[in-house]
Every structure is written in C-alpha cells, then in structure tokens.
Design an enzyme around this catalytic site. Structure first.
Site, mmCIF file in Angstrom:
data_model
loop_
_atom_site.group_PDB
_atom_site.id
_atom_site.type_symbol
_atom_site.label_atom_id
_atom_site.label_comp_id
_atom_site.label_asym_id
_atom_site.label_seq_id
_atom_site.Cartn_x
_atom_site.Cartn_y
_atom_site.Cartn_z
ATOM 1 N N GLY A 1 1.614 5.704 -7.836
ATOM 2 C CA GLY A 1 1.626 6.096 -6.286
ATOM 3 C C GLY A 1 2.656 5.357 -5.654
ATOM 4 C CD GLN B 1 3.881 0.922 -1.838
ATOM 5 O OE1 GLN B 1 3.623 2.064 -2.035
ATOM 6 N NE2 GLN B 1 3.774 0.116 -2.599
ATOM 7 C CB CYS C 1 -0.117 -2.539 -4.476
ATOM 8 S SG CYS C 1 0.733 -2.061 -3.301
ATOM 9 C CG LEU C 2 4.271 0.116 -7.890
ATOM 10 C CD1 LEU C 2 5.426 1.263 -7.826
ATOM 11 C CD2 LEU C 2 4.629 -0.607 -9.220
ATOM 12 C CG HIS D 1 -3.456 1.825 -2.972
ATOM 13 N ND1 HIS D 1 -3.803 0.643 -3.490
ATOM 14 C CD2 HIS D 1 -2.186 1.919 -2.880
ATOM 15 C CE1 HIS D 1 -2.821 -0.101 -3.742
ATOM 16 N NE2 HIS D 1 -1.818 0.446 -3.291
ATOM 17 C CD GLU D 2 0.248 4.812 -3.269
ATOM 18 O OE1 GLU D 2 0.951 4.358 -2.327
ATOM 19 O OE2 GLU D 2 -0.010 4.288 -4.129
ATOM 20 C CG HIS E 1 0.736 1.197 0.961
ATOM 21 N ND1 HIS E 1 1.183 0.058 1.148
ATOM 22 C CD2 HIS E 1 0.473 1.583 -0.343
ATOM 23 C CE1 HIS E 1 1.126 -0.601 -0.259
ATOM 24 N NE2 HIS E 1 0.634 0.354 -0.935
HETATM 25 NI NI NI Z 1 0.253 -0.041 -3.017
#
Ligand code: NI
Length: 165
Positions: free
Chosen positions: A44, A49, A89-90, A131-132, A135
C-alpha cells in the site's frame, strides 16, 4: 519512481485534502504510485508518503500482485471486531510492530475516474486500508506504539540516515 518520505519527516504529518479533479495528471500520479509501491515492494502507498497531500491511496494485497486498488476520498462507514497484525511501512523502513485495528470495515470511496464504490474488507486488506487512510490524516503506525518505543524507532532511523548520507 517517486521518492518516499521517511519518518520523522514532518511532511508525513500533513492532512490530505479531498481530490476534486480527475485529470490526466491524477492518472499519471496513480500510475507512478503503483510503480513505486510494487518496486519497493509494498502492499500500500498513500499520496502523503510521496509528498502529495491529496486523499488518494493505492494498494494491492494479492499474492500475485494483480489486484490493484485505488481509493480516492475514502471513508470508513463501519468497523467490526479487532485483529492484531505485525505492520511495516515504506515510510518507516526496517521497523515492524503489532498494531490492533478493526477486523472488518465497510469502505466508501471514489475510483480513479471519480466513480463511487463501496465494499467490505477484512483481514490484511482491512489492515492495509486502515493503515493507508491513517497516512492521509498525518498518522503513522508508530503512533500506536508507546512513546518510548517510538523514540527508539526514531533514533534507529536517524542513525540509518546518517550512515547512508
Ligand atoms: Ni505506511
């Protein structure tokens, strides 16, 4: 490929604004977000991000990476149950931690062309969407950790950044 902001970058705390224009620039952004997410690799990616503060996320939790999902201006209409999943998480590379979230959600959003969609999600897909969506309001999964643990994460990432600088 798009650059991914990393914790504790303050831009990750920005609250995204709704998308109102579904133009070619938006389609290009979505395609670039998928390319960046698949290459990372990740399941995701939220626009936040990549330093674009619009309510847009892409995801694909399938094994074969053939079920791309685009959610624009997403809303969670209902939440049921709870599950604990070890998230990463990226924007917080190399860190994984258990987070408790709703087990089943009903989501309403627009697709990449502005058409409304609504569906139920559970398991990993529900985790990923929650989660996304966090963000998009400037929230990271490390915010669910204790202050002490979050501080350890911050120090670890700062050390990693210095080492790679
Ligand atoms: Ni993330």
């Amino acid at each position: 490929m798009l650059d991914i902001l990393e914790f504790p970058d303050p831009r990750l705390r920005t609250k995204a604004k709704p998308v109102g224009v579904f133009d070619q620039a938006l389609q290009d952004l979505i395609d670039a977000m998928f390319a960046t997410m698949y290459a990372a690799p990740g399941i995701g990616l939220a626009a936040t991000q990549v330093n674009v503060h619009k309510q847009l996320l892409v995801a694909d939790v399938s094994e074969e990476k053939n079920q791309p999902l685009v959610l624009i201006n997403p809303k969670i209409l209902s939440r049921e149950g709870s599950q604990v999943y070890q998230e990463g998480c990226l924007s917080v590379p190399g860190i994984f931690a258990d987070v408790e979230r709703a087990d089943r959600i009903v989501v309403e959003a627009l697709d990449r062309h502005g058409q409304p969609l609504a569906f139920a999600a559970d398991g990993l897909q529900a985790v990923c969407i929650q989660h996304e969506m966090d963000h998009l309001i400037g929230k990271l999964f490390v915010d669910y950790l204790s202050p002490l643990k979050r501080e350890l994460v911050r120090k670890k990432l700062e050390k990693a950044h210095r080492a790679s600088a």
